[in-house]
Design an enzyme around this catalytic site. Structure first.
Site, PDB file in Angstrom:
ATOM      1  N   GLU A 122      -5.057  -8.626   1.293  1.00 10.20           N
ATOM      2  CA  GLU A 122      -5.707  -8.181   2.523  1.00 10.20           C
ATOM      3  C   GLU A 122      -7.185  -7.967   2.249  1.00 10.20           C
ATOM      4  O   GLU A 122      -7.557  -7.325   1.277  1.00 10.20           O
ATOM      5  CB  GLU A 122      -5.131  -6.863   3.065  1.00 10.20           C
ATOM      6  CG  GLU A 122      -3.760  -6.953   3.674  1.00 10.20           C
ATOM      7  CD  GLU A 122      -3.287  -5.614   4.244  1.00 10.20           C
ATOM      8  OE1 GLU A 122      -4.153  -4.785   4.607  1.00 10.20           O
ATOM      9  OE2 GLU A 122      -2.074  -5.407   4.306  1.00 10.20           O
ATOM     10  N   GLU A 176       0.803  -1.229   0.000  1.00 11.76           N
ATOM     11  CA  GLU A 176       0.000   0.000   0.000  1.00 11.76           C
ATOM     12  C   GLU A 176       0.833   1.276   0.000  1.00 11.76           C
ATOM     13  O   GLU A 176       0.801   2.058   0.963  1.00 11.76           O
ATOM     14  CB  GLU A 176      -0.950  -0.001   1.201  1.00 11.76           C
ATOM     15  CG  GLU A 176      -1.940  -1.142   1.190  1.00 11.76           C
ATOM     16  CD  GLU A 176      -2.963  -1.051   2.322  1.00 11.76           C
ATOM     17  OE1 GLU A 176      -2.883  -0.103   3.138  1.00 11.76           O
ATOM     18  OE2 GLU A 176      -3.841  -1.918   2.395  1.00 11.76           O
TER      19      GLU A 176
END
Length: 485
Positions: free
Chosen positions: A384, A177
């Site tokens: 995720e 991320e």
């Protein structure tokens, strides 16, 4: 004879036949679970330093103990085996491997070597992430990701980790991320290092891209064969598709959340509208000749992190929160640099404890969209997906987290539906294995499918973890039946 309608049972995560070799895993991050923040030679990361800033972390909480994974790692691997996980996605801590950004720390590398051996002995595939936001504070003091040199220091660190673990680890993720470690860390100030400098954020985005490309090339030259990156991606949905203001707001959100990360990696170029939007912050100035060739080096997989999608408007609305404000009490800024007017109207959907809307079908749409829009898209892994809820221990000693259980099952269903529509998804990792340090929220938000008592560090598998374990067992049983048929 009257006609009798034939009914077919609904396809659920428990009765779907999943592709052969589909991976089922869970994930954590070093800074969130390890603790031992100044043990074993480790020195400050940016998060250790950030936690000392008054008002930066809810309740003034720190990473000192986290959930003691550093000391309880064998127990945690046993839990993974009991759940039936195929794979464990973890990150190595740069500030443990190269304290202060200096030379390799043998004691730190030994911890990860023991972790990998424990996983392999348990029949669990190690899935390694090199950067989950814990830059050595000493490198931040030299400019951090706004300093181009940090990209080259990242290569040094990656080489140390590969030298220690490359004989046993097959899957290498460069960044987790980068949206968060650049825009939330350098523009909004919600995440470490807590800067609120749009120009630094733009430089951080590009330098992290460069670091990614440099490491993919370096590790591939050393024999690594499964190299990728993990991005947190969302659907950008204009509130009124006939309104030019909403359409443009959705375009700009999509640019900053998705395309500024996807396009350089998968197409070797920044979107032209992104360059124009961010020109005032110097984006063209940080791009050097040859950078995009390095950044666009082909990858072997793309990790997709997804928690919610977003309804977008360019008009002011009462519900303006975008879920990125965190738990800080200190003043922060918008992460939507140059697009601070973007608004996030509510659709009236259920929400998690993070105030994120729950819309499982958004994951299906995202996965299908990626395949339709990117010709060079590699295989996808959901690296995720999960939810925070305020669950508690019941009198029977169990954690009956019905909302999280439904969230996980519904999103796994969405992954299956995306597969039916041609999405090349190879695995699913639930976030998170353990309740842990949730960044600026401290320990106030629980994502784990395993509960951690923060006073005793006792682990308790929640109902969501038990349900996930049943999904895995069902998937393996159906795969075995298919092979033996």
């Amino acid at each position: 004879m009257p006609f009798e309608a034939t009914t077919h049972p609904a396809i659920t995560p428990f009765n779907r036949v999943w592709p052969k070799g589909f991976l089922w895993g869970s994930a954590t991050a070093a800074a969130q679970v390890e603790g031992a923040s100044h043990e074993g030679g480790k020195e400050d990361s940016v998060w250790d330093a950030f936690a000392r800033i008054p008002g930066a972390i809810a309740n003034g909480e720190t990473l000192k103990d986290a959930v003691q994974h550093y000391h309880r790692m064998p127990q945690d691997v046993r839990i993974m085996k009991e759940l039936g996980l195929d794979s464990y996605r973890f990150s190595t801590s740069w500030s443990r491997v190269r304290p202060g950004g200096r030379a390799a720390n043998a004691e730190g590398l030994d911890f990860y070597s023991r972790l990998v051996d424990e996983l392999l002995d348990a029949g669990i595939l190690p899935w390694l992430t090199l950067y989950h936001w814990d830059l050595p504070q000493a490198l931040e003091e030299k400019g951090g990701w706004a300093n181009r040199d940090t990209a080259y220091r990242f290569v040094d660190y990656a080489n140390d980790v590969y030298s220690a673990l490359g004989d046993r680890v097959q899957h290498w993720t460069t960044f987790n991320e980068p949206f968060c470690s650049s825009l939330l860390g350098y523009a909004a100030g919600v995440h470490a290092p807590g800067r609120q400098e749009p120009e630094a954020a733009v430089a951080a985005i590009h330098h992290q891209h460069l670091a990614h490309g440099l490491v993919v090339n370096e590790l591939r030259s050393r024999g690594a064969r499964q190299l990728g990156i993990t991005l947190n991606l969302s659907n950008s949905i204009p509130r009124d598709p006939s309104d030019p203001v909403d359409l443009d707001a959705a375009r700009r959100f999509d640019s900053l959340q998705n395309r500024i990360f996807l396009d350089p990696i998968l197409r070797g170029a920044y979107p032209e509208d992104t360059l124009n939007d961010l020109e005032q912050f110097g984006i063209r100035d940080v791009i050097k000749p040859g950078d995009l060739d390095i950044i666009g080096t082909p990858i072997d997989f793309l990790g997709v992190n997804h928690y919610h999608d977003d309804l977008i408007s360019g008009h002011p609305v009462a519900e303006h929160g975008d879920g990125h404000s965190g738990g800080a009490t200190r003043p922060t800024s918008s992460c939507w640099i140059g697009s601070e007017d973007i608004a996030f109207p509510s659709r009236g959907l259920p929400r998690t404890a993070m105030n994120w809307e729950v819309n499982p079908d958004g994951l299906r749409k995202l996965l299908v969209r990626l395949g339709e829009e990117y010709a060079t898209l590699p295989p996808l892994y959901i690296t995720e997906n999960g939810a925070a809820y305020d669950d508690t221990v019941s009198p029977d000693g169990a954690v009956h987290d019905a909302e999280r259980t439904q969230f996980v099952l519904d999103h796994i269903t969405a992954v299956g539906e995306a597969l039916d529509q041609g999405a090349d998804v190879r695995g699913y990792f639930v976030w998170s294995l353990l309740d842990n340090f949730e960044w600026s929220w401290g320990y106030g938000k629980r994502f784990g499918v395993v509960r951690v008592d923060y006073s005793t560090f006792e682990r308790t598998v929640k109902d969501s973890g038990l349900a996930y374990s049943r999904v895995i067992a069902s998937a393996k049983a159906s795969a075995d039946a298919t092979v033996n048929a």
